[in-house]
Structures are given as C-alpha cells and as structure tokens.
Design an enzyme around this catalytic site. Structure first.
Site, PDB file in Angstrom:
ATOM      1  N   PHE A   1      -9.794 -97.950 -35.269  1.00 56.11           N
ATOM      2  CA  PHE A   1     -11.159 -97.608 -34.853  1.00 56.11           C
ATOM      3  C   PHE A   1     -11.639 -96.263 -35.384  1.00 56.11           C
ATOM      4  CE2 PHE A   1      -8.865 -95.159 -31.603  1.00 56.11           C
ATOM      5  CZ  PHE A   1      -9.633 -94.004 -31.570  1.00 56.11           C
TER       6      PHE A   1
ATOM      7  N   LYS B   1      -9.817-107.489 -41.589  1.00 54.12           N
ATOM      8  CA  LYS B   1      -9.895-107.512 -40.120  1.00 54.12           C
ATOM      9  C   LYS B   1     -10.131-106.083 -39.635  1.00 54.12           C
ATOM     10  CE  LYS B   1      -8.130-107.039 -36.424  1.00 54.12           C
ATOM     11  NZ  LYS B   1      -8.663-106.197 -35.337  1.00 54.12           N
TER      12      LYS B   1
ATOM     13  N   GLU C   1     -11.711-104.208 -33.605  1.00 57.16           N
ATOM     14  CA  GLU C   1     -12.713-104.864 -32.750  1.00 57.16           C
ATOM     15  C   GLU C   1     -13.543-103.838 -31.977  1.00 57.16           C
ATOM     16  OE1 GLU C   1      -9.530-104.671 -32.425  1.00 57.16           O
ATOM     17  OE2 GLU C   1      -8.769-105.076 -30.398  1.00 57.16           O
TER      18      GLU C   1
ATOM     19  N   SER D   1      -1.724 -97.507 -34.952  1.00 54.77           N
ATOM     20  CA  SER D   1      -0.706 -96.748 -34.221  1.00 54.77           C
ATOM     21  C   SER D   1       0.700 -97.181 -34.663  1.00 54.77           C
ATOM     22  CB  SER D   1      -0.883 -96.988 -32.724  1.00 54.77           C
ATOM     23  OG  SER D   1      -0.802 -98.375 -32.464  1.00 54.77           O
TER      24      SER D   1
ATOM     25  N   CYS E   1      -5.599 -89.101 -37.824  1.00 59.18           N
ATOM     26  CA  CYS E   1      -4.151 -89.077 -38.022  1.00 59.18           C
ATOM     27  C   CYS E   1      -3.730 -87.819 -38.773  1.00 59.18           C
ATOM     28  CB  CYS E   1      -3.689 -90.315 -38.767  1.00 59.18           C
ATOM     29  SG  CYS E   1      -4.329 -90.373 -40.435  1.00 59.18           S
TER      30      CYS E   1
ATOM     31  N   GLU F   1       1.474 -88.845 -29.090  1.00 58.82           N
ATOM     32  CA  GLU F   1       0.236 -88.747 -29.868  1.00 58.82           C
ATOM     33  C   GLU F   1      -0.930 -88.801 -28.879  1.00 58.82           C
ATOM     34  OE1 GLU F   1      -0.837 -91.946 -32.597  1.00 58.82           O
ATOM     35  OE2 GLU F   1      -1.884 -90.530 -33.879  1.00 58.82           O
TER      36      GLU F   1
HETATM   37  P1  NAD Z   1      -4.188 -99.733 -33.026  1.00 58.07           P
HETATM   38  O1  NAD Z   1      -2.799 -99.766 -33.530  1.00 58.07           O
HETATM   39  O2  NAD Z   1      -4.409 -99.946 -31.572  1.00 58.07           O
HETATM   40  O3  NAD Z   1      -5.094-100.853 -33.767  1.00 58.07           O
HETATM   41  C1  NAD Z   1      -5.134-100.943 -35.167  1.00 58.07           C
HETATM   42  C2  NAD Z   1      -5.450-102.392 -35.550  1.00 58.07           C
HETATM   43  O4  NAD Z   1      -4.419-103.252 -35.054  1.00 58.07           O
HETATM   44  C3  NAD Z   1      -6.764-102.913 -34.965  1.00 58.07           C
HETATM   45  O5  NAD Z   1      -7.412-103.685 -35.936  1.00 58.07           O
HETATM   46  C4  NAD Z   1      -6.311-103.762 -33.771  1.00 58.07           C
HETATM   47  O6  NAD Z   1      -7.163-104.856 -33.527  1.00 58.07           O
HETATM   48  C5  NAD Z   1      -4.946-104.253 -34.193  1.00 58.07           C
HETATM   49  N1  NAD Z   1      -3.983-104.372 -33.081  1.00 58.07           N
HETATM   50  C6  NAD Z   1      -3.975-103.686 -31.923  1.00 58.07           C
HETATM   51  N2  NAD Z   1      -2.883-104.023 -31.183  1.00 58.07           N
HETATM   52  C7  NAD Z   1      -2.198-104.937 -31.908  1.00 58.07           C
HETATM   53  C8  NAD Z   1      -0.984-105.664 -31.694  1.00 58.07           C
HETATM   54  N3  NAD Z   1      -0.265-105.495 -30.586  1.00 58.07           N
HETATM   55  N4  NAD Z   1      -0.565-106.514 -32.649  1.00 58.07           N
HETATM   56  C9  NAD Z   1      -1.268-106.682 -33.792  1.00 58.07           C
HETATM   57  N5  NAD Z   1      -2.436-106.023 -34.043  1.00 58.07           N
HETATM   58  C10 NAD Z   1      -2.898-105.166 -33.119  1.00 58.07           C
HETATM   59  O7  NAD Z   1      -4.819 -98.342 -33.513  1.00 58.07           O
HETATM   60  P2  NAD Z   1      -6.215 -97.688 -33.106  1.00 58.07           P
HETATM   61  O8  NAD Z   1      -6.140 -97.215 -31.695  1.00 58.07           O
HETATM   62  O9  NAD Z   1      -7.324 -98.559 -33.500  1.00 58.07           O
HETATM   63  O10 NAD Z   1      -6.233 -96.423 -34.099  1.00 58.07           O
HETATM   64  C11 NAD Z   1      -5.639 -95.187 -33.817  1.00 58.07           C
HETATM   65  C12 NAD Z   1      -4.260 -95.078 -34.408  1.00 58.07           C
HETATM   66  O11 NAD Z   1      -4.312 -95.249 -35.822  1.00 58.07           O
HETATM   67  C13 NAD Z   1      -3.633 -93.709 -34.193  1.00 58.07           C
HETATM   68  O12 NAD Z   1      -2.282 -93.876 -33.837  1.00 58.07           O
HETATM   69  C14 NAD Z   1      -3.761 -93.024 -35.543  1.00 58.07           C
HETATM   70  O13 NAD Z   1      -2.809 -92.007 -35.789  1.00 58.07           O
HETATM   71  C15 NAD Z   1      -3.566 -94.190 -36.447  1.00 58.07           C
HETATM   72  N6  NAD Z   1      -4.089 -93.931 -37.789  1.00 58.07           N
HETATM   73  C16 NAD Z   1      -3.179 -93.708 -38.783  1.00 58.07           C
HETATM   74  C17 NAD Z   1      -3.607 -93.418 -40.059  1.00 58.07           C
HETATM   75  C18 NAD Z   1      -2.612 -93.152 -41.166  1.00 58.07           C
HETATM   76  O14 NAD Z   1      -2.987 -93.168 -42.331  1.00 58.07           O
HETATM   77  N7  NAD Z   1      -1.346 -92.928 -40.884  1.00 58.07           N
HETATM   78  C19 NAD Z   1      -4.976 -93.355 -40.340  1.00 58.07           C
HETATM   79  C20 NAD Z   1      -5.886 -93.610 -39.298  1.00 58.07           C
HETATM   80  C21 NAD Z   1      -5.417 -93.897 -38.018  1.00 58.07           C
END
Ligand code: NAD
Length: 476
Positions: free
Chosen positions: A149, A173, A176, A226, A281, A375
């Site tokens: 997000f 994808k 959401e 994450s 991140c 985090e």
């Molecule tokens: P998230 O892991 O909750 O969701 C990311 C994606 O995975 C979304 O599209 C979501 O729909 C999907 N998703 C969520 N739960 C899932 C599951 N159990 N199984 C499969 N798919 C699932 O992350 P978020 O809260 O949207 O974003 C924040 C996180 O992203 C933070 O931890 C941040 O550090 C990380 N991030 C990392 C980078 C990097 O380059 N390392 C860059 C941006 C964000």
C-alpha cells in the site's frame, strides 16, 4: 462515493467480477472513495489466459517498437502528474508533494525502460574460424507483480515498464488498500498504445496472490510487502518453479557520530523518520546516537516539531495502522523509553475522519525493548545510545533486516568502515534515505529480500529475461 466502483482491467478494458467488494476510504479524511473487487481464482485464470494470448504478438515486436509505447506512456505520466498525485494522496494519505515525488520517480523508472534499446545490445563473437556465438535476451512469458500500500505508483513502476518493454505480458495485483492508481495506470498504458491483454490488473487480497503463485502459466513474479508475506510468497511461487523476487520489511539504523554536521544531520534524520508518515521501507527507524550527541538529538526534536499532521505530514493508511503504531509507542514507554516527542492522539481540524500520528521520538530505547526490533511503519524514531562505532555497527548487524543503513560523520575513515561492515543492501553516507537513482538497482539484504538480485536497475534486465545462446556456422 467519490469515484465509480473499481473493476478489474483485463484485455484493455474494465471488466466486472462477481466477487465480493471492499470499500476504499481515504486516510486523509475518511471519505468513501470507491470499492474494489476481491477477485476469485476464476478471475485470475481469465487474466492469465488473456496475458498468455497477448504474448506471441507483443514479444514478436522489436524492442524498439515496444519502447515506443513507453516513450508515449512516460509523457502521459507527465501530462497527468496532477491527477495521479491527487489520486495517490487520497487513497494512500501521503501529502500532495510526496505523491508528486512518487509520480516523478515512476517517470524516471519508465525512462530506464525507454533506454533499453541502448543497453540490451546483446553479445556476438566469432569464437573460432567460421563459428559465431551470440546471446539474445528473450522474454519469459506471462509474469506478475504484487505490490504493497505504501507506494501505490512508484513501487508498481519498479517492474511494469521493464518487464513489459522486455517483451513479457503481465498480471498485476496492487494492494487492495490503494487500488485506484493501478486502474489509472492501466488506462494510460492503453492510451499510450499498449496492445490489449499485455497488461492486466486483477484486484484482490491473499487468495488472489496465492492463485498467482500457484498458476503454472506464470513464469516469474516480483512481490513487495512485509517480511512474513514475502517469505510465504517466495516459498509458494518457487514451489511451482517460478522465478521470484520478494522484497520484505525493514528496520533501518542511522548511526550519528559526534562529529556529524548538526543541522544537516538533524533535518535529514527527522525527514527520514517522518517522510511519508514513516511508511517507507527506507525510513529511519532507529537512530544510534554514538557518544556525546545530545546537541544533535535536541535538534532532531526541534526539526520534527515542524512536521505538522495534515500539513507537511500525511496520514497513516488506516485506523488499524494508527492503533498499532500508538500501541508500539505506549509499550515502549512502559518498557522504559523516554518520550521526547509524542505523536499519539493527533487530529486535524476539518479532517476528523483522517488517521494521523504526529512525529514521535523515543530516547533511551534498549535492544531488548519490542520497539527496537519490530517494524513500526509510522513516524516514530527510536534512539539507542552507543559508546562507539563498533557498538553501533554491532547493533545494526544484529537486526534481521537489511534494507538501508546510514552513517552521519565528517570522517572518511569512519564512513568507509561503516560502509564495509554494515549488513544492508543500501548504504547512506550523510544521506538519510539512500534510495539509488536509476540505473543503480534497488534491493536490500537479509530478511528484507528473498531471491537473487535487485528489483530495479540493470539487474532487472536479467530477472525479466532468459539468455538464448546461438552458435552458428555457415559452410562455404
Ligand atoms: P503486506 O505484506 O501486508 O501486503 C503486500 C501485498 O501482499 C498486498 O498486495 C496484499 O494484498 C498481499 N497480501 C497480504 N497478506 C497476504 C498473505 N497472507 N498472503 C499473500 N498475500 C498477501 O504489506 P503492506 O502492509 O501492504 O506494505 C507494507 C510493507 O511493505 C512493510 O513491511 C514495508 O517495509 C514493505 N515494503 C518493502 C519494500 C522493499 O523494497 N523492501 C518496499 C515497500 C514496502
């Protein structure tokens, strides 16, 4: 509802789904923006079949022909900068300025794809008399991109322009929680001349991601999110023999040495911790204060006070996120941290439905406290005290993550030692958010990245293609 309910974008057009929907409200003010389908496995099948059907024609074009689309798309991003920034601001909550920076970064990423005809030159050599060997970089087929997000526009553009320009077709994808910019990008790609079916957007949550991981016709995917989800997605995608690169969470350490330049360091640390409301991140999570640096800590607090929710500090993504962040602060206080600046309970007049957390600084955090390792993903800076550089580097190395690590100093030897010994993929020397500019690739280490290579830059050319080696001999 400010915008029409969203649909998936398949085969160049908005396509309805019978799936349940999720309401999208703005973190800025709580306004109902739209709704998004939580697509089914059947919807994923349709999107993949569409991308599969489009592959032969798209990959059959020359690289230069495909890049023509991205020249036009780059200009459309520029022409629609204000509208895209507004959508990003509304759905994510970050400020308009931060949203504009995202679109500009997407333009920069698209420009690297436009430059591909000047980079992917292939190789050719007469290896023995009359025998020629050459290497071509061929596309993989249908690929996928799953995003978080926190950067609704920039992070998808880490992969979309490169993967497509190199000849792949895609099922995308988005999160959401921020689905609006994805559909607008799809419309602009179509306007730029991308053939129908090359780029498809499928909205949804975990079950869509799992269907993508399991689909045998998807050859590669990138995931950003994450760490626990990145690990699960990497394991599931590679179990069906996909090429996968999954970027995870972070806990970045900024080491402040006693000789650091005071004003630059203070404003840099505050901006790194609180920019995008700390939902980056690459954000500063922990400042390791080495030796006697109270004068710099005081300035970090002063600079942070100038960050005002609803003005130059955006909202956090949801009420749940606000509760989680405030809980971390309260828990740290209970475990003995000193609250130098308290952002709990922030509200913005006229935007009472918004979800804001003010800048927060916690001093005397110790390694055993929850906040030292979790985090937080909010505008919260923990300060851990260290006696010397070695102790500071040990603290950084003890973190399981490895996205960014930064040192503030005026001593070249100290900077060099830190760059050599920090365990992170992106190092900053007097730079608080050391995101490499293209073509230098973006990518962390350790639990911040699963898979091989960087997600942007030159490395992404290898990721999105496979090398074909041709040996020829023409008999006279
Ligand atoms: P998230 O892991 O909750 O969701 C990311 C994606 O995975 C979304 O599209 C979501 O729909 C999907 N998703 C969520 N739960 C899932 C599951 N159990 N199984 C499969 N798919 C699932 O992350 P978020 O809260 O949207 O974003 C924040 C996180 O992203 C933070 O931890 C941040 O550090 C990380 N991030 C990392 C980078 C990097 O380059 N390392 C860059 C941006 C964000």
């Amino acid at each position: 509802m400010k915008y029409a309910p969203l649909e998936n974008f398949i085969n160049g057009t908005h396509t309805s789904s019978n799936a349940a929907t999720l309401e999208i409200t703005s973190p800025v003010n709580g306004q109902l923006l739209s709704s998004v389908p939580l697509s089914s496995t059947d919807d994923v099948q349709t999107a993949v079949a569409t991308a599969q059907a489009a592959f032969a024609t798209w990959s059959g074009l020359t690289l230069r022909q495909r890049c023509d689309v991205f020249y036009r798309y780059r200009n459309l991003l520029q022409d629609n900068l204000d509208e895209l920034s507004q959508i990003c601001h509304e759905e994510n909550g970050k400020t308009i300025g931060e949203s504009k920076a995202e679109v500009l970064k997407a333009i920069e990423l698209t420009e690297l794809a436009c430059a591909l005809p000047n980079i992917v030159t292939g190789e050719s050599l007469e290896v023995s008399p009359g025998f020629d060997c050459s290497i071509q970089q061929a596309p993989l087929g249908v690929v996928s991109c799953i995003t978080p997000f926190n950067f609704p526009i920039m992070v998808p553009h880490w992969t979309i322009p490169m993967a497509l320009a190199l000849g792949n077709t895609m099922v995308f994808k988005p999160s959401e929680q921020v689905p609006l910019s994805a559909n607008r990008a799809a419309e602009l790609l179509t306007e730029a001349g991308l053939p129908d079916g090359v780029f498809n957007v499928i909205h949804g949550d975990r079950s869509v991601v799992e269907a993508i991981c399991d689909h045998n016709d998807i050859r590669a995917l990138t995931f950003v999110g994450s760490t626990p989800v990145a690990q699960a997605v990497y394991a599931r995608a590679t179990s069906t023999f996909k090429r996968a690169l999954a970027m995870g969470g972070a806990k970045n350490h900024l080491i402040v040495m006693p000789d650091a330049e005071v004003q630059h360091t203070a404003s840099n640390v505050a901006a790194s911790a609180c920019g995008c409301a700390g939902q980056r991140c690459m954000a500063a999570a922990t400042m390791v204060a080495v030796g006697e640096v109270d004068h710099i800590v005081d300035q970090v607090v002063e600079q942070s006070k100038a960050l005002v929710p609803g003005d130059n500090l955006g909202a956090v993504i949801s009420a749940n996120a606000k509760d989680r962040i405030e809980h971390f602060i309260t828990e740290a206080e209970e475990q003995g941290a000193t609250v130098l600046l308290d952002g709990r309970g922030a509200t913005v007049a006229g935007y009472e439905g918004g979800t804001y957390v003010g800048p927060t600084i916690l001093d005397n955090v110790t390694a055993d406290m929850t906040i030292a390792s979790a985090e937080v993903f909010g505008p919260v800076l923990s300060i851990i005290r260290a006696n010397d550089l070695k102790e500071a580097i040990d603290l950084e190395n003890a973190s399981p993550y490895g996205n960014a690590a930064v040192v503030y100093t005026q001593d070249g030897q100290v900077a060099r030692q830190f760059a050599d010994q920090a365990s992170a993929g992106m190092i900053g020397v007097n730079v608080g958010v050391p995101v490499p500019r293209e073509p230098f690739g973006f990518g962390g280490w350790n639990d911040s990245r699963f898979g091989v290579g960087d997600i942007t830059g030159r490395g992404s050319i290898q990721f999105w293609t496979q090398a074909k080696k041709i040996t020829s001999h023409w008999v006279e």
